[in-house]
Write an enzyme that holds these catalytic residues in place. Structure first.
Site, PDB file in Angstrom:
ATOM      1  N   THR A 130       5.668   4.328   1.321  1.00  7.99           N
ATOM      2  CA  THR A 130       5.182   3.127   0.658  1.00  7.99           C
ATOM      3  C   THR A 130       5.576   1.905   1.485  1.00  7.99           C
ATOM      4  O   THR A 130       6.683   1.849   2.017  1.00  7.99           O
ATOM      5  CB  THR A 130       5.790   3.011  -0.757  1.00  7.99           C
ATOM      6  N   VAL A 131       4.673   0.943   1.596  1.00 11.52           N
ATOM      7  CA  VAL A 131       4.904  -0.261   2.401  1.00 11.52           C
ATOM      8  C   VAL A 131       5.080  -1.455   1.464  1.00 11.52           C
ATOM      9  O   VAL A 131       4.269  -1.673   0.562  1.00 11.52           O
ATOM     10  CB  VAL A 131       3.736  -0.515   3.373  1.00 11.52           C
TER      11      VAL A 131
ATOM     12  N   GLY B 181       0.460   9.053   1.988  1.00 15.21           N
ATOM     13  CA  GLY B 181       0.967  10.363   1.621  1.00 15.21           C
ATOM     14  C   GLY B 181       2.418  10.571   1.950  1.00 15.21           C
ATOM     15  O   GLY B 181       3.084  11.407   1.352  1.00 15.21           O
TER      16      GLY B 181
ATOM     17  N   ASP C 250      -4.530   7.906  17.831  1.00 13.87           N
ATOM     18  CA  ASP C 250      -5.340   7.744  16.616  1.00 13.87           C
ATOM     19  C   ASP C 250      -5.956   6.345  16.575  1.00 13.87           C
ATOM     20  O   ASP C 250      -5.804   5.609  15.606  1.00 13.87           O
ATOM     21  CB  ASP C 250      -4.509   8.004  15.363  1.00 13.87           C
TER      22      ASP C 250
ATOM     23  N   LYS D 225       8.476  -0.366   5.597  1.00 13.36           N
ATOM     24  CA  LYS D 225       7.972   0.963   5.242  1.00 13.36           C
ATOM     25  C   LYS D 225       9.119   1.822   4.722  1.00 13.36           C
ATOM     26  O   LYS D 225      10.112   2.026   5.398  1.00 13.36           O
ATOM     27  CB  LYS D 225       7.343   1.636   6.463  1.00 13.36           C
TER      28      LYS D 225
ATOM     29  N   GLY E 266       0.831  -1.199   0.000  1.00 15.05           N
ATOM     30  CA  GLY E 266       0.000   0.000   0.000  1.00 15.05           C
ATOM     31  C   GLY E 266       0.860   1.240   0.000  1.00 15.05           C
ATOM     32  O   GLY E 266       2.055   1.200   0.281  1.00 15.05           O
TER      33      GLY E 266
END
Length: 714
Positions: free
Chosen positions: A399-400, A396, A512, A414, A393
Site C-alpha cells: 500500500t502506498v 497486490g 516493465d 510504500k 493506492g
C-alpha cells in the site's frame, strides 16, 4: 479514592461469584432438521446438505454421499470432485484433477472453470505447481492482462540439491492471483517434448509432500476453495446479535459468518449459535472436579459450600495486595513493553536486511551516500500513523501512502505486504541500485525503513498522474496531450532509458516499460517509475535470464520465447509506448479485430497497408508537419522488430527524437492544455494491472490504476 477502588473490586468479585452464567441449550445441530449432517468422517454443515433440495441452500452447495466418499457437484456436471477432510467457515477442501500436456498418455488436458459459482480458488492457501523437465507453463484466469508461470530446469544440478522438493529442478511453484475462478494452463514447447503436468494445490499439503516419489500415479490433488453465501443471505445487526454471530471476509472480500467464542451451532440455521453446557464438556469445564459442576435451569456453577461473608473478608483483605500487584504489574508492563519494542525493531531490522544495507552504506565501493535509513517513528508521523485517508493506492504486494517529512518534503511511502527472506540480498541490492540513479526523468528512491515488520520505501512524490491516464482516461482531470507534448515526453523517456542502459555505473534493465509506469510532474515532464523488476548487469553481460514475467501488450516476444531479457526488450516496450502516443489506443483491446487486438501488430499492419493516418490520435493527425509523424512512426516500427538485434539502442532512439525536436523546437504550451480541456472526451475504460512488489514508485493520481510490479529471482 484507593478505598473506593478496593470496595468496587470487592463488590465486583462478590457479584461475579454470586451470579451464574448462561447455560448451554440442547446440543446444537449443524444440518437442517431431518437432513444428514455427516458423510463418513466429514461433517456437512448447512448451507451444504445431503439429500432433498431443501437440505441445502442452493445447487452449488449440494453434497452427494456414497458409502466411502462424498462427491461435491456444484462446478461441472461431468466432473465430480471429492470433498477432502473438512468444510470450514468460508473454506472447503476438495480434490481437483491434475492438468497434463498432450504428450501424456491417458491424462486430462482440460482446464477448470468455476465462474458463476460462489467459489474462488484461495490465493493465500494454494500454490500453482508445474512438474516435468524443462517445462515452461503459464496460468491465465479471467483477467487477460495477467500472466503467471514458472519454468523448470533439469540441467541445473544446483537446483536439484537446493532446499525444498519444488526448487526448480523438475518442479517449480508460484503464487496465485486473487479472485481466480478460471484455470487455463498453457504448456510452452521447449527442447524436450516430454510429459508435463500443472495443477493448483494446497500450500500446507505441498509442504508435507514429496512430489518426486508417487506423483505419476496421482489423478487428483487437494485444493482449498473460498465460499460465501452473501448472494443468498445477509443478516442485519439484530439477527447477528440474536444468533450470537461474528463475521469475517474472504481474501476477495466476500462475507461469511461463524459462531462467537463460547457458542456452538450453525450461524445459518435458527436459533443460531447456542451457549455450551460446560458441565458436559470437560474441555470447557471450569470446576476443578467435574462433580462440583451443577447445571441448574440452563446455567452452570461450581458448587462450593462457602460462606459469602468469608469470601467477602478474603476478597477485601487481598484487594490491597491486588492493588499493589496491579501497580507493580503496570510498571513492569511499561518497562517490558518498551524493551520488547526495541528488541522487535532490531529483529525486524535484521530480518529485512538492515545489517547488509548498513555494510553496503559503510563501504567505499558504493556511492550510496544519498540513500537514507528512516526510523519508524519519523514515517509514522509523516503519514499520521498510516491513516487510511493518506492512501494513494493499493497493490497486490503493498500500500502506498502520501506523507510529509519533518523538513516539509512531500513523499510517497510504500508499505510492503511481505519480503521473501530468501531474496534479502537481492532486495537490498535493488535499494542500492535505485538510490544511485540520478536523472531528472527517473523517479528517485529517497530511502527506506527496515525496523518495521515489513519494509517501508520512501520515494519522490509525483503529483500529476500517469501517461496512461492522459492517453486513455480522457476527462477534465486528465486533459488531452498535444503533439508537441507527446514528442517531448517520448524524448524524455528515451533519455531516461538511455541513461539506465548506458550512463549508469552498472547498466540497468527496467523490464516493465509501459504508459502506466510513466508519471508526469506538475510541468508534465516524464518520470520513469516502478523499478520493482529492474536488474543491474555486469558491463560484459548481454542479458539476464529470469522467470517469464510482464504485461501483455508490452512484453517482448523474443523474451517470452527465450526467457532472456536484453536491453532490446526495453526497446520493444518503449516502441509500444510510442505507438500509444501516436494512436491513443490501448496496448490490448478486445474492440479491435482478432488480428489487431495487440496494438503492436495492429500498428505494423496499418503501416504495411499505408493506413497510418487512419489510426492516428486526433491530436496527432492534425499536425501540420506530416514528416515528423512519419519519422516517429518509422522509429516505432524499428523498435517493434521481432528480431531484437535489428532494433535500435535507446541511445540511438534518443538521438533521433532529439533530431526531430531540433528541426521543430518544442516548448511546453500549457495554454494548449486549457484549450483542449473542453474538447469532447471519450468514455473511460478500465485496464488490468500486473502483480506488485515492494520496489515500486507511486503517484498521487485519483485513478484506481497503480503501476505495480513483481520481483522475480534471477
Amino acid at each position: 479514592m484507593a478505598v473506593q477502588l478496593v470496595l468496587r473490586i470487592a463488590f465486583f468479585l462478590l457479584l461475579t461469584y454470586g451470579l451464574v452464567n448462561e447455560a448451554a441449550a440442547a446440543s446444537p445441530t449443524i444440518a437442517k432438521p431431518g437432513c444428514i449432517d455427516r458423510c463418513g468422517n466429514v461433517s456437512i454443515p448447512y448451507p451444504f446438505g445431503i439429500g432433498p433440495a431443501d437440505c441445502y441452500m442452493a445447487n452449488w452447495f449440494e453434497i452427494v454421499c456414497n458409502d466411502t466418499m462424498s462427491l461435491l457437484k456444484p462446478f461441472y456436471p461431468v466432473l465430480a470432485w471429492r470433498c477432502w477432510k473438512s468444510i470450514l467457515p468460508g473454506l472447503i477442501r476438495v480434490k481437483m484433477p491434475i492438468i497434463s500436456s498432450s504428450d501424456c498418455i491417458n491424462k486430462s488436458s482440460v482446464g477448470v472453470n468455476i465462474s458463476g459459482t460462489p467459489y474462488f480458488f484461495s490465493s493465500y492457501r494454494n500454490k500453482f505447481v508445474s512438474v516435468g523437465c524443462d517445462n515452461l507453463v503459464t496460468m491465465t484466469g479471467l483477467d487477460p492482462m495477467v500472466v503467471v508461470g514458472c519454468k523448470t530446469d533439469c540441467n541445473n544440478q544446483e537446483l536439484k540439491y537446493k532446499r525444498g522438493t519444488c526448487s526448480g529442478f523438475n518442479c517449480c511453484q508460484t503464487t496465485v492471483s486473487y479472485g481466480i475462478q478460471v484455470l487455463n494452463v498453457t504448456f510452452v514447447r521447449t527442447s524436450r517434448n516430454n510429459c508435463k503436468h500443472a495443477f493448483l494445490a494446497e500450500t500446507q499439503w505441498l509442504n508435507k509432500t514429496d512430489l518426486s516419489n508417487h506423483f505419476l500415479y496421482w489423478d487428483y490433488v487437494p485444493v482449498v476453495l473460498e465460499w460465501t453465501v452473501s448472494n443468498f443471505t445477509v443478516f442485519d445487526f439484530n439477527e447477528i446479535r440474536a444468533r450470537h454471530l461474528d463475521w469475517d471476509y474472504t481474501s476477495y472480500g466476500a462475507k461469511y459468518y461463524y459462531c462467537r467464542y463460547g457458542y456452538e451451532g450453525n450461524p445459518y440455521l435458527l436459533p443460531g449459535c447456542q451457549d455450551i453446557n460446560e458441565c458436559e464438556d470437560q474441555k470447557r469445564n471450569r470446576c476443578p472436579d467435574k462433580a462440583d459442576c451443577e447445571n441448574t435451569e440452563g446455567s452452570y456453577t461450581c458448587n462450593r459450600r462457602k460462606s459469602r461473608l468469608k469470601i467477602a473478608i478474603i476478597v477485601i483483605c487481598t484487594s490491597f495486595g491486588v492493588l499493589f500487584l496491579l501497580f507493580i504489574t503496570w510498571w513492569l508492563y511499561k518497562v517490558i513493553k518498551k524493551r520488547n519494542k526495541i528488541k522487535l525493531k532490531k529483529k525486524f531490522f535484521k530480518r529485512n536486511g538492515g545489517l547488509l544495507l548498513q555494510q553496503q552504506l559503510s563501504s567505499n565501493e558504493n556511492n550510496v551516500q544519498k540513500a537514507k535509513l528512516f526510523n519508524s517513528k519519523e514515517l509514522e508521523n509523516a503519514t499520521d500513523r498510516f491513516n487510511e485517508n493518506r492512501i494513494l493506492g493499493k497493490g497486490g504486494q503493498g500500500t502506498v501512502y502520501k506523507g510529509m517529512l519533518i523538513d516539509g518534503r512531500i513523499v510517497a511511502i510504500k508499505k510492503c505486504n511481505t519480503v521473501d527472506e530468501g531474496n534479502l540480498e537481492q532486495f537490498i541490492n535493488e535499494i542500492i541500485i535505485l538510490s544511485q540513479i540520478n536523472h531528472r526523468n527517473v523517479v528517485k528512491l529517497l530511502g527506506c525503513c527496515l525496523e518495521t515488520e515489513v519494509p517501508l520505501l520512501v520515494y519522490e512524490f509525483i503529483s500529476n498522474g500517469t501517461l496512461f491516464q492522459y492517453l486513455h482516461e480522457k476527462n477534465e482531470d486528465f486533459p488531452l496531450l498535444t503533439w508537441n507534448m507527446r514528442l517531448r515526453i517520448a524524448t524524455e523517456i528515451a533519455g531516461a532509458l538511455s541513461y539506465l542502459h548506458s550512463a549508469a555505473s552498472l547498466p540497468i534493465y527496467h523490464r516493465d516499460i509501459k504508459s502506466s509506469n510513466i508519471l508526469l510532474d506538475d510541468k508534465y515532464r516524464a518520470k520513469v517509475a516502478d523499478f520493482g523488476t529492474s536488474r543491474s548487469v555486469a558491463i560484459d553481460q548481454t542479458h539476464v535470464t529470469t522467470l517469464v514475467y510482464g504485461t501483455f501488450g508490452y512484453l517482448d516476444p523474443e523474451y517470452f520465447q527465450t526467457s532472456q531479457f536484453t536491453e532490446k526488450s526495453d526497446v520493444y516496450s518503449f516502441g509500444v509506448v510510442l505507438v500509444e502516443l501516436l494512436t491513443g489506443e490501448k496496448p490490448v483491446s478486445l474492440t479491435r479485430s482478432q488480428e489487431g487486438r495487440n496494438l503492436s501488430t495492429y500498428f505494423v499492419l496499418s503501416l504495411k497497408e499505408n493506413r497510418l493516418f487512419d489510426i492516428l490520435d486526433t491530436q496527432v493527425s492534425k499536425v501540420g508537419n506530416k514528416d515528423e509523424v512519419m519519422a516517429i512512426a518509422n522509429l516505432a516500427k524499428r523498435c517493434l522488430h521481432l528480431n531484437g538485434k535489428k532494433r535500435p539502442t535507446m541511445t540511438e532512439i534518443m538521438m533521433e527524437l532529439e533530431g526531430v525536436q531540433k528541426v521543430s523546437p518544442i516548448q511546453p504550451n500549457f495554454e494548449e492544455l486549457e484549450y483542449v480541456r473542453n474538447e469532447e472526451m471519450e468514455p473511460r475504460n478500465e485496464i488490468s494491472i500486473s502483480k506488485s512488489s515492494c520496489l515500486e514508485s507511486s503517484t498521487a493520481s485519483s485513478s484506481d490504476v497503480l503501476p505495480l510490479l513483481s520481483i522475480k529471482s534471477i
